[in-house]
Design a protein around this motif. Sequence first.
Motif, PDB file in Angstrom:
ATOM      1  N   HIS A 515     -22.784  27.806 -36.093  1.00 39.05           N
ATOM      2  CA  HIS A 515     -22.897  28.602 -34.874  1.00 39.05           C
ATOM      3  C   HIS A 515     -22.959  27.703 -33.630  1.00 39.05           C
ATOM      4  N   VAL A 516     -23.743  26.635 -33.717  1.00 42.33           N
ATOM      5  CA  VAL A 516     -23.857  25.716 -32.581  1.00 42.33           C
ATOM      6  C   VAL A 516     -22.591  24.889 -32.419  1.00 42.33           C
ATOM      7  N   ALA A 517     -22.027  24.418 -33.538  1.00 43.39           N
ATOM      8  CA  ALA A 517     -20.858  23.536 -33.493  1.00 43.39           C
ATOM      9  C   ALA A 517     -19.643  24.212 -32.871  1.00 43.39           C
ATOM     10  N   GLN A 518     -19.581  25.525 -32.942  1.00 39.98           N
ATOM     11  CA  GLN A 518     -18.450  26.238 -32.351  1.00 39.98           C
ATOM     12  C   GLN A 518     -18.532  26.280 -30.825  1.00 39.98           C
ATOM     13  N   GLN A 519     -19.714  25.989 -30.284  1.00 38.99           N
ATOM     14  CA  GLN A 519     -19.891  26.160 -28.845  1.00 38.99           C
ATOM     15  C   GLN A 519     -20.311  24.911 -28.093  1.00 38.99           C
ATOM     16  N   LEU A 520     -20.778  23.885 -28.817  1.00 37.48           N
ATOM     17  CA  LEU A 520     -21.249  22.673 -28.149  1.00 37.48           C
ATOM     18  C   LEU A 520     -20.672  21.426 -28.808  1.00 37.48           C
ATOM     19  N   ALA A 521     -20.670  20.334 -28.062  1.00 41.26           N
ATOM     20  CA  ALA A 521     -20.177  19.058 -28.567  1.00 41.26           C
ATOM     21  C   ALA A 521     -20.985  18.606 -29.781  1.00 41.26           C
ATOM     22  N   TYR A 522     -20.353  17.815 -30.623  1.00 40.46           N
ATOM     23  CA  TYR A 522     -20.958  17.459 -31.907  1.00 40.46           C
ATOM     24  C   TYR A 522     -22.316  16.800 -31.773  1.00 40.46           C
ATOM     25  N   PHE A 523     -22.504  15.961 -30.694  1.00 45.09           N
ATOM     26  CA  PHE A 523     -23.766  15.227 -30.599  1.00 45.09           C
ATOM     27  C   PHE A 523     -24.933  16.127 -30.209  1.00 45.09           C
ATOM     28  N   LYS A 524     -24.636  17.369 -29.805  1.00 45.78           N
ATOM     29  CA  LYS A 524     -25.692  18.314 -29.471  1.00 45.78           C
ATOM     30  C   LYS A 524     -26.071  19.202 -30.654  1.00 45.78           C
ATOM     31  N   VAL A 525     -25.311  19.138 -31.733  1.00 43.65           N
ATOM     32  CA  VAL A 525     -25.589  19.977 -32.905  1.00 43.65           C
ATOM     33  C   VAL A 525     -26.783  19.401 -33.667  1.00 43.65           C
ATOM     34  N   PRO A 526     -27.846  20.174 -33.848  1.00 39.78           N
ATOM     35  CA  PRO A 526     -29.019  19.654 -34.554  1.00 39.78           C
ATOM     36  C   PRO A 526     -28.673  19.121 -35.938  1.00 39.78           C
ATOM     37  N   ALA A 527     -29.261  17.970 -36.270  1.00 35.00           N
ATOM     38  CA  ALA A 527     -29.071  17.376 -37.590  1.00 35.00           C
ATOM     39  C   ALA A 527     -30.199  17.780 -38.545  1.00 35.00           C
ATOM     40  N   ARG A 528     -31.350  18.168 -37.982  1.00 41.56           N
ATOM     41  CA  ARG A 528     -32.490  18.574 -38.811  1.00 41.56           C
ATOM     42  C   ARG A 528     -32.975  19.940 -38.355  1.00 41.56           C
ATOM     43  N   TRP A 529     -33.461  20.738 -39.317  1.00 39.78           N
ATOM     44  CA  TRP A 529     -33.778  22.133 -39.047  1.00 39.78           C
ATOM     45  C   TRP A 529     -35.089  22.555 -39.683  1.00 39.78           C
ATOM     46  N   LEU A 530     -35.739  23.496 -39.037  1.00 39.48           N
ATOM     47  CA  LEU A 530     -36.846  24.244 -39.636  1.00 39.48           C
ATOM     48  C   LEU A 530     -36.637  25.708 -39.278  1.00 39.48           C
ATOM     49  N   VAL A 531     -36.378  26.513 -40.300  1.00 35.46           N
ATOM     50  CA  VAL A 531     -36.212  27.955 -40.102  1.00 35.46           C
ATOM     51  C   VAL A 531     -37.505  28.614 -40.573  1.00 35.46           C
ATOM     52  N   THR A 532     -38.177  29.319 -39.689  1.00 35.08           N
ATOM     53  CA  THR A 532     -39.518  29.816 -39.981  1.00 35.08           C
ATOM     54  C   THR A 532     -39.742  31.193 -39.361  1.00 35.08           C
ATOM     55  N   ALA A 533     -40.772  31.890 -39.873  1.00 35.45           N
ATOM     56  CA  ALA A 533     -41.188  33.170 -39.279  1.00 35.45           C
ATOM     57  C   ALA A 533     -42.360  32.981 -38.328  1.00 35.45           C
ATOM     58  N   ASP A 534     -42.908  31.772 -38.293  1.00 37.06           N
ATOM     59  CA  ASP A 534     -44.066  31.506 -37.434  1.00 37.06           C
ATOM     60  C   ASP A 534     -43.628  31.356 -35.983  1.00 37.06           C
ATOM     61  N   PRO A 535     -44.303  32.023 -35.035  1.00 34.24           N
ATOM     62  CA  PRO A 535     -43.916  31.916 -33.629  1.00 34.24           C
ATOM     63  C   PRO A 535     -44.155  30.512 -33.082  1.00 34.24           C
TER      64      PRO A 535
END
Length: 553
Positions: A515-535
């Motif tokens: 989703h990010v790679a389709q809209q931003l340059a490659y160096f802005k695409v996060p390499a690490r992620w945390l997907v959570t329900a915690d606010p």
Amino acid sequence: MTNTVDLQALAAQVAGKLTGPGGPFEMTIEPVLGAALPVFKHRHGSLLELLEASRELGDLDYLVSARTRYTFDEHYAAAGALAAALAERYGVGKGDRVGILAANAPEWVLTFWAAQRLGAIPVGYNAWWVPREIAYGLEHAAPKVVIADAKRAALAAETGTDIPVLTMETDLPALIAEFAGGNPGAEVTEDDPAVILYTSGTTGRPKGVVHTQRNMVAVADYHRFMDALATGFRGQAWNGSPAGRRYLATMPLFHIASLHNLSIPRLTTGDAVVFPTSGEFDAASLLKLVETEKVTNWAAVPTLASRILGVDISQYDLSSLTAFSLNSAPSSPALVQRLRERFPVALQGLTTSYGCTESGTAATVATPPELAADNETVGRAVVGVSVEVRDPDGKPVPDGEEGEICIRSPYVMLGYWNNEEATKAAIDENRWLRTGDYGTLRQGKLYISGRRSDLILRGGENVYPQEIENVLDEHPLVRESAVIGVPHEDLGQEVAAIVVVDDPESLSQDELRDHVAQQLAYFKVPARWLVTADPLPRNATGKVLRRDLTLGK
């Protein structure tokens, strides 16, 4: 310690002769945009004057690549022809913008100089931008024409723009041949805009930094002054004659390090700029290029310098290389030490500096002796620059106390293109630039303690979280997001994202990355992620507490 002080005193003595009354770089105080600033007394009034003077350099190499090579004579003629083509066929005149969207190449620099002939304003777009970002840049600067390499021309076409896009590979050679002999000129003043380069903004939208004719000419004179200073330091007389140096350009031309501080000054010093073939930015290829083109000077981001250490340097003849500097991002003391141990030129020629796009050139420089004695400093203010460290109220703090780094000089930008509010926030009525960076001054030497609070420095590229968060938040399953920088051994920092969703199982990291790679340059695409329900953690006013954000274990 005594030796360092003696060297410093000698440098001050030489600089005094150069900048004092009757010196070739005599300094005087003049009003600049309402503020009294130190300027070089004997200076050219525009970049076009520099271009005219370059004819004296004749058949010396100026721009060198595997595909095209220009001597100073050839470049002068080609810039005149291209300027005539832009004026006669595309109606480009004084104040009009000329977009440049390309990887490094001689034609990038040639286009810059052709625009100067017309009093037009070249706009250096980030070559890593994707169509969404390109569309914003085209709308923001509204160029009359865009000159791009074939790869970026295709991306520009995806935006649906009706602005003419000319290719460097096909259209430029044809136009230069058709309009050969053309040599238009335009009258400009010192404080007219000369170039626009984009830097990220905390609002998430890139800002167009405007540098003037005065800024650019002053930066070129600064580099000539540094040549004269080095010559005087060796006890020799400086006469400004070409020294036969060859500079390797490994940083993008849409950054000041490669345009303002490498390619433009070489037109005044008679040196060559060597461009690697597009895509050949691995350490081994670059070291081979140093060998074959007899490169003498090389400025690199710390990330690239670190990669050099992963190659067997002994396989290459680097005897031509006499100077190596670290630019665009802070370098760790550990990296500096490793370079000295394994990269021969770093023993004598290693320097580092501090500056930003808005400052036009380095505000401070640490010379090889200073860096050898203290590898944590970014050096002292360069000629014409005043540096202060200030508290939140804008008052200078005592020596050794931390505060915001503020800069004033004839190199500092005019402001942000079509963004008066941001300009006023960055530059006060006395032309002091608030950098947003934090550090300390100790006995005239600057030490960086922190960058802009939210800024992520990934391999020399500035990445602001807001822009990425805006894109993440567009996803229908995302409730909120926060982007932070996390340490990375090679890049310095890498981009990480914390994404809040109702059901973490409903959205994968791969989906978010795409989703990010389709809209931003490659160096802005996060390499690490945390997907959570915690606010996300927030303060009483609702602002996200970024310092409390972690990716967990």
